[in-house]
Design a protein around this motif. Structure first.
Motif, PDB file in Angstrom:
ATOM      1  N   HIS A  10       0.826  -1.214   0.000  1.00  0.00           N
ATOM      2  CA  HIS A  10       0.000   0.000   0.000  1.00  0.00           C
ATOM      3  C   HIS A  10       0.854   1.255   0.000  1.00  0.00           C
ATOM      4  O   HIS A  10       0.504   2.251  -0.624  1.00  0.00           O
ATOM      5  CB  HIS A  10      -0.960   0.000   1.193  1.00  0.00           C
ATOM      6  N   GLU A  11       1.958   1.215   0.713  1.00  0.00           N
ATOM      7  CA  GLU A  11       2.882   2.349   0.764  1.00  0.00           C
ATOM      8  C   GLU A  11       4.174   1.953   0.062  1.00  0.00           C
ATOM      9  O   GLU A  11       4.831   0.991   0.454  1.00  0.00           O
ATOM     10  CB  GLU A  11       3.171   2.716   2.214  1.00  0.00           C
ATOM     11  N   ILE A  12       4.521   2.689  -0.986  1.00  0.00           N
ATOM     12  CA  ILE A  12       5.746   2.408  -1.736  1.00  0.00           C
ATOM     13  C   ILE A  12       6.674   3.607  -1.562  1.00  0.00           C
ATOM     14  O   ILE A  12       6.417   4.671  -2.122  1.00  0.00           O
ATOM     15  CB  ILE A  12       5.434   2.161  -3.229  1.00  0.00           C
ATOM     16  N   THR A  13       7.718   3.435  -0.762  1.00  0.00           N
ATOM     17  CA  THR A  13       8.623   4.547  -0.490  1.00  0.00           C
ATOM     18  C   THR A  13       9.776   4.614  -1.484  1.00  0.00           C
ATOM     19  O   THR A  13      10.379   5.660  -1.656  1.00  0.00           O
ATOM     20  CB  THR A  13       9.189   4.454   0.940  1.00  0.00           C
ATOM     21  N   SER A  14      10.076   3.486  -2.128  1.00  0.00           N
ATOM     22  CA  SER A  14      11.086   3.468  -3.181  1.00  0.00           C
ATOM     23  C   SER A  14      10.634   2.470  -4.249  1.00  0.00           C
ATOM     24  O   SER A  14       9.856   1.558  -3.973  1.00  0.00           O
ATOM     25  CB  SER A  14      12.466   3.095  -2.638  1.00  0.00           C
ATOM     26  N   GLU A  15      11.115   2.694  -5.447  1.00  0.00           N
ATOM     27  CA  GLU A  15      10.733   1.842  -6.571  1.00  0.00           C
ATOM     28  C   GLU A  15      11.069   0.381  -6.281  1.00  0.00           C
ATOM     29  O   GLU A  15      12.111   0.075  -5.699  1.00  0.00           O
ATOM     30  CB  GLU A  15      11.474   2.325  -7.814  1.00  0.00           C
ATOM     31  N   ILE A  16      10.187  -0.521  -6.697  1.00  0.00           N
ATOM     32  CA  ILE A  16      10.381  -1.958  -6.509  1.00  0.00           C
ATOM     33  C   ILE A  16      10.772  -2.553  -7.864  1.00  0.00           C
ATOM     34  O   ILE A  16      10.034  -2.389  -8.840  1.00  0.00           O
ATOM     35  CB  ILE A  16       9.091  -2.626  -5.998  1.00  0.00           C
ATOM     36  N   ILE A  17      11.906  -3.234  -7.922  1.00  0.00           N
ATOM     37  CA  ILE A  17      12.355  -3.879  -9.156  1.00  0.00           C
ATOM     38  C   ILE A  17      12.565  -5.350  -8.840  1.00  0.00           C
ATOM     39  O   ILE A  17      13.357  -5.691  -7.956  1.00  0.00           O
ATOM     40  CB  ILE A  17      13.644  -3.249  -9.701  1.00  0.00           C
ATOM     41  N   VAL A  32       7.646  -1.471 -10.045  1.00  0.00           N
ATOM     42  CA  VAL A  32       6.487  -0.792  -9.461  1.00  0.00           C
ATOM     43  C   VAL A  32       6.956   0.556  -8.937  1.00  0.00           C
ATOM     44  O   VAL A  32       7.883   0.632  -8.125  1.00  0.00           O
ATOM     45  CB  VAL A  32       5.851  -1.614  -8.317  1.00  0.00           C
ATOM     46  N   SER A  33       6.313   1.618  -9.436  1.00  0.00           N
ATOM     47  CA  SER A  33       6.652   2.983  -9.042  1.00  0.00           C
ATOM     48  C   SER A  33       5.416   3.650  -8.463  1.00  0.00           C
ATOM     49  O   SER A  33       4.288   3.320  -8.835  1.00  0.00           O
ATOM     50  CB  SER A  33       7.117   3.803 -10.260  1.00  0.00           C
ATOM     51  N   ALA A  34       5.640   4.609  -7.577  1.00  0.00           N
ATOM     52  CA  ALA A  34       4.533   5.393  -7.010  1.00  0.00           C
ATOM     53  C   ALA A  34       5.045   6.804  -6.753  1.00  0.00           C
ATOM     54  O   ALA A  34       5.387   7.164  -5.634  1.00  0.00           O
ATOM     55  CB  ALA A  34       4.021   4.747  -5.728  1.00  0.00           C
ATOM     56  N   GLY A  35       5.146   7.572  -7.826  1.00  0.00           N
ATOM     57  CA  GLY A  35       5.649   8.929  -7.705  1.00  0.00           C
ATOM     58  C   GLY A  35       7.145   9.060  -7.887  1.00  0.00           C
ATOM     59  O   GLY A  35       7.668  10.171  -7.908  1.00  0.00           O
ATOM     60  N   GLN A  36       7.851   7.960  -8.033  1.00  0.00           N
ATOM     61  CA  GLN A  36       9.304   8.038  -8.204  1.00  0.00           C
ATOM     62  C   GLN A  36       9.645   8.535  -9.613  1.00  0.00           C
ATOM     63  O   GLN A  36       8.869   8.378 -10.551  1.00  0.00           O
ATOM     64  CB  GLN A  36       9.967   6.672  -7.977  1.00  0.00           C
ATOM     65  N   ALA A  37      10.830   9.124  -9.720  1.00  0.00           N
ATOM     66  CA  ALA A  37      11.340   9.624 -10.995  1.00  0.00           C
ATOM     67  C   ALA A  37      12.861   9.545 -10.956  1.00  0.00           C
ATOM     68  O   ALA A  37      13.454   9.385  -9.888  1.00  0.00           O
ATOM     69  CB  ALA A  37      10.894  11.068 -11.219  1.00  0.00           C
ATOM     70  N   THR A  38      13.478   9.659 -12.126  1.00  0.00           N
ATOM     71  CA  THR A  38      14.935   9.715 -12.201  1.00  0.00           C
ATOM     72  C   THR A  38      15.389  11.022 -11.553  1.00  0.00           C
ATOM     73  O   THR A  38      14.787  12.071 -11.806  1.00  0.00           O
ATOM     74  CB  THR A  38      15.388   9.671 -13.669  1.00  0.00           C
ATOM     75  N   THR A  91       6.083   9.540 -12.323  1.00  0.00           N
ATOM     76  CA  THR A  91       5.138   8.421 -12.305  1.00  0.00           C
ATOM     77  C   THR A  91       3.969   8.832 -11.422  1.00  0.00           C
ATOM     78  O   THR A  91       4.097   9.708 -10.552  1.00  0.00           O
ATOM     79  CB  THR A  91       5.768   7.114 -11.775  1.00  0.00           C
ATOM     80  N   ASP A  92       2.837   8.221 -11.653  1.00  0.00           N
ATOM     81  CA  ASP A  92       1.608   8.534 -10.931  1.00  0.00           C
ATOM     82  C   ASP A  92       1.810   8.328  -9.423  1.00  0.00           C
ATOM     83  O   ASP A  92       2.160   7.226  -9.000  1.00  0.00           O
ATOM     84  CB  ASP A  92       0.495   7.627 -11.448  1.00  0.00           C
ATOM     85  N   PRO A  93       1.599   9.357  -8.600  1.00  0.00           N
ATOM     86  CA  PRO A  93       1.784   9.190  -7.155  1.00  0.00           C
ATOM     87  C   PRO A  93       0.586   8.535  -6.458  1.00  0.00           C
ATOM     88  O   PRO A  93       0.698   8.100  -5.320  1.00  0.00           O
ATOM     89  CB  PRO A  93       1.978  10.623  -6.660  1.00  0.00           C
ATOM     90  N   GLU A  94      -0.554   8.462  -7.147  1.00  0.00           N
ATOM     91  CA  GLU A  94      -1.781   7.941  -6.525  1.00  0.00           C
ATOM     92  C   GLU A  94      -2.039   6.470  -6.841  1.00  0.00           C
ATOM     93  O   GLU A  94      -2.539   5.733  -6.002  1.00  0.00           O
ATOM     94  CB  GLU A  94      -2.985   8.775  -6.979  1.00  0.00           C
ATOM     95  N   THR A  95      -1.763   6.066  -8.080  1.00  0.00           N
ATOM     96  CA  THR A  95      -2.004   4.686  -8.523  1.00  0.00           C
ATOM     97  C   THR A  95      -0.660   4.039  -8.812  1.00  0.00           C
ATOM     98  O   THR A  95       0.156   4.628  -9.526  1.00  0.00           O
ATOM     99  CB  THR A  95      -2.855   4.680  -9.816  1.00  0.00           C
ATOM    100  N   PRO A  96      -0.390   2.843  -8.271  1.00  0.00           N
ATOM    101  CA  PRO A  96       0.893   2.207  -8.581  1.00  0.00           C
ATOM    102  C   PRO A  96       1.096   2.085 -10.097  1.00  0.00           C
ATOM    103  O   PRO A  96       0.194   1.674 -10.827  1.00  0.00           O
ATOM    104  CB  PRO A  96       0.774   0.827  -7.926  1.00  0.00           C
ATOM    105  N   THR A  97       2.275   2.485 -10.533  1.00  0.00           N
ATOM    106  CA  THR A  97       2.654   2.354 -11.933  1.00  0.00           C
ATOM    107  C   THR A  97       3.436   1.053 -12.053  1.00  0.00           C
ATOM    108  O   THR A  97       4.510   0.920 -11.465  1.00  0.00           O
ATOM    109  CB  THR A  97       3.491   3.561 -12.383  1.00  0.00           C
ATOM    110  N   VAL A  98       2.855   0.100 -12.784  1.00  0.00           N
ATOM    111  CA  VAL A  98       3.476  -1.214 -12.946  1.00  0.00           C
ATOM    112  C   VAL A  98       3.995  -1.327 -14.371  1.00  0.00           C
ATOM    113  O   VAL A  98       3.239  -1.124 -15.330  1.00  0.00           O
ATOM    114  CB  VAL A  98       2.484  -2.352 -12.628  1.00  0.00           C
ATOM    115  N   TRP A  99       5.274  -1.606 -14.497  1.00  0.00           N
ATOM    116  CA  TRP A  99       5.950  -1.751 -15.780  1.00  0.00           C
ATOM    117  C   TRP A  99       6.433  -3.192 -15.944  1.00  0.00           C
ATOM    118  O   TRP A  99       6.781  -3.836 -14.972  1.00  0.00           O
ATOM    119  CB  TRP A  99       7.220  -0.927 -15.844  1.00  0.00           C
TER     120      TRP A  99
END
Length: 106
Positions: A10-17, A32-38, A91-99
């Motif tokens: 539910h809470e993603i503080t850093s990108e998950i790879i 999986v990203s949630a507001g993260q960016a380069t 990346t979208d901060p509200e909805t998990p961005t799954v790549w």
């Protein structure tokens, strides 16, 4: 058996790879990203080609030679050739961005 959307915290503080499948020829990742960016001023410059598909959420992907980011929505995919400098602008901060990201040799 596994599911690309489970488990997503539910809470993603850093990108998950996570590697899904890897051989000597390619590597398939779930990101999986949630507001993260380069980070500002940084660019990816990879030795491998990378095919990415966006499964959920939204993202802005920018190439160094383009003025504006490409906005990706669910279902969008693209090929990033080896050594084409690029960055994730947002990346979208509200909805998990799954790549899905497939890395393979040129």
């Amino acid at each position: 058996m596994a599911n690309l959307f489970d488990p997503i915290p539910h809470e993603i503080t850093s990108e998950i790879i996570q590697d899904i499948l890897a051989t000597g020829n390619f590597r398939l990742e779930r990101i999986v990203s949630a507001g993260q960016a380069t980070p500002p001023g940084e660019w990816y410059d990879q030795d491998t080609h990378e095919w990415v598909a966006l499964l959920s959420g939204a993202a802005g992907l920018r190439f160094e030679d383009e003025a504006e980011p490409r906005v990706l929505s669910p279902g969008d995919y693209l090929l990033i050739p080896a050594h084409r400098r690029h960055r994730v602008e947002w990346t979208d901060p509200e909805t998990p961005t799954v790549w899905l990201a497939l890395h393979y040799e040129p």
